[in-house]
Design an enzyme around this catalytic site. Sequence first.
Site, PDB file in Angstrom:
ATOM      1  N   ILE A 190      34.108  49.676   3.542  1.00 53.05           N
ATOM      2  CA  ILE A 190      33.919  49.827   5.055  1.00 53.05           C
ATOM      3  C   ILE A 190      32.640  50.614   5.438  1.00 53.05           C
ATOM      4  CG2 ILE A 190      34.951  51.162   7.043  1.00 53.05           C
ATOM      5  CD1 ILE A 190      37.693  50.714   6.049  1.00 53.05           C
ATOM      6  N   TRP A 220      29.810  47.964   4.547  1.00 54.31           N
ATOM      7  CA  TRP A 220      29.903  46.970   5.418  1.00 54.31           C
ATOM      8  C   TRP A 220      29.279  47.220   6.746  1.00 54.31           C
ATOM      9  CZ3 TRP A 220      31.243  46.798  10.786  1.00 54.31           C
ATOM     10  CH2 TRP A 220      31.436  45.526  11.216  1.00 54.31           C
ATOM     11  N   HIS A 221      28.967  48.803   6.994  1.00 54.55           N
ATOM     12  CA  HIS A 221      28.260  48.994   8.445  1.00 54.55           C
ATOM     13  C   HIS A 221      26.938  48.928   8.216  1.00 54.55           C
ATOM     14  CE1 HIS A 221      32.108  50.703   9.798  1.00 54.55           C
ATOM     15  NE2 HIS A 221      31.642  50.598  11.114  1.00 54.55           N
ATOM     16  N   GLY A 222      26.242  49.088   6.648  1.00 56.08           N
ATOM     17  CA  GLY A 222      24.781  48.892   6.871  1.00 56.08           C
ATOM     18  C   GLY A 222      24.172  49.387   5.693  1.00 56.08           C
ATOM     19  N   PHE A 271      24.971  45.802  13.017  1.00 56.54           N
ATOM     20  CA  PHE A 271      25.888  45.402  12.032  1.00 56.54           C
ATOM     21  C   PHE A 271      26.209  43.958  11.781  1.00 56.54           C
ATOM     22  CE2 PHE A 271      27.253  49.855  13.237  1.00 56.54           C
ATOM     23  CZ  PHE A 271      26.299  50.409  12.442  1.00 56.54           C
TER      24      PHE A 271
END
Length: 467
Positions: free
Chosen positions: A308, A311-313, A467
């Site tokens: 997670i 996934w954000h960056g 994102f």
Amino acid sequence: MLYWLVVNRNLKAQNLLLLLGSYFFYAWTDWRLLSFLIVVSGLNYSLGLKIESATNEKSKRIFLYLGLLQGLGGLLFFKYFNFFVSSFNDAFHSIGISLGLNTLNLIVPLGISFFTFRTISYLLDIDKGKAEASKDWLVFFNYVAFFPSILSGPIDKAKTFIPQLESKREFNYLNAVDGLRQILWGLFKKVVIANNCAVITNDVFANYQSLPASSLVIGMFLYTIQIYADFSGYSDMAIGVARLLGFKITKNFDFPFFAQNIADFWRRWHISLTSWLTEYVFTPLSIYFRDYANNGLILAIVINFTLIGIWHGANWTYILFGFLHGIYYIPLILKGTMNKKKRLTQTGLKELFNMVKTFTLVMLTFVIFKATSITEAFDFYRHLGSKSLLQLPILNGVSLLYFGAILSYILFMLVMEWKAKTKEHALEYFGTNQPKIMRWLFYVLLLLVIYYFSSAVSNQDFIYLQF
């Protein structure tokens, strides 16, 4: 107007108009990226049909892996290639070796994290027999490019969204009215709360080294409110616009500040991402590690939340942010309370204490999310712990009246959402429990406040657009 009054009698014409509108919307920001979106849609449409029609397991695997390679490969290349190169350079430089690897000047396709997860879940569901491959390219291309949610979600799964594209849509007055209410509430949260909070939080995080600890606490608190109002405001608007078009898309927030623990928080925050990773990552991992009992469950949850974060960056701050949230689950797993759900109907001191405790934990961790580096985040914590909280806060260029107004708007938002905690959104409760004259006066007042702040406060990009 075209959608409901001109092409409403022909489903294909309606879907074509929707697709052209979505492509126009996407190309408006950067037309060069549209070709990538079309190619991705075409490839995954073909692969879905190939997976479904494959006559043997080997062929099925090949087509599935091609789709996963395209989705994950594109995500890794555009979002993380430069991050990996820089990290390798820095790691070897620390031991005296210069690799000299060059980064690339890449344009990251907008919404790539969101539409990639749509295509991946589509192929996985076909492979597992949970969904059928779409036979209509127009339907599938709309699923990938649906304009309200392509830039920042929610992330809809094919098995819930594609059937809506394949069915005739009739205009429903009550749905349209409620969609407008949800758009109005999303605008209020973004323009009035998130943008005003940003005025203070941007200054606090930029100048934290010279500010007292009380200012840092205010900055942390307002940033937590800001990111919620910003992202849930976007989601409310996306869901509202979708309802105007006759679609029901995934709910993305369920009043997370009323959560009783960290697991409850993540069941309420960015629901579409959390449920996506729960289905396609955490559940398979927990089954794979089931022989290791609680240790296997802990490993699965930590991997899931680290993903997670990733996934954000492309930043170590996001990785640490996700990893810490996974660690926060450990006490719940050991006590066997991770999966216990409780719908709040009334609140006592215990429930209030749990809300404050969960909010504080989330607030402290959002410092890492906001910081540009892990070093900066820990330096922020160091200044927070080394200065007295009793010193009066300093908020540069912000009057006491302005600060008080922001707090009053935040309190208003929380009260409205508390009263509607069993509804889909805050104004759903208000719209069904008040006389018509009260409703219209309230809507007009909200519109006036939104209009005022849309010109009085500088516009801020939606946080999750990056994102």
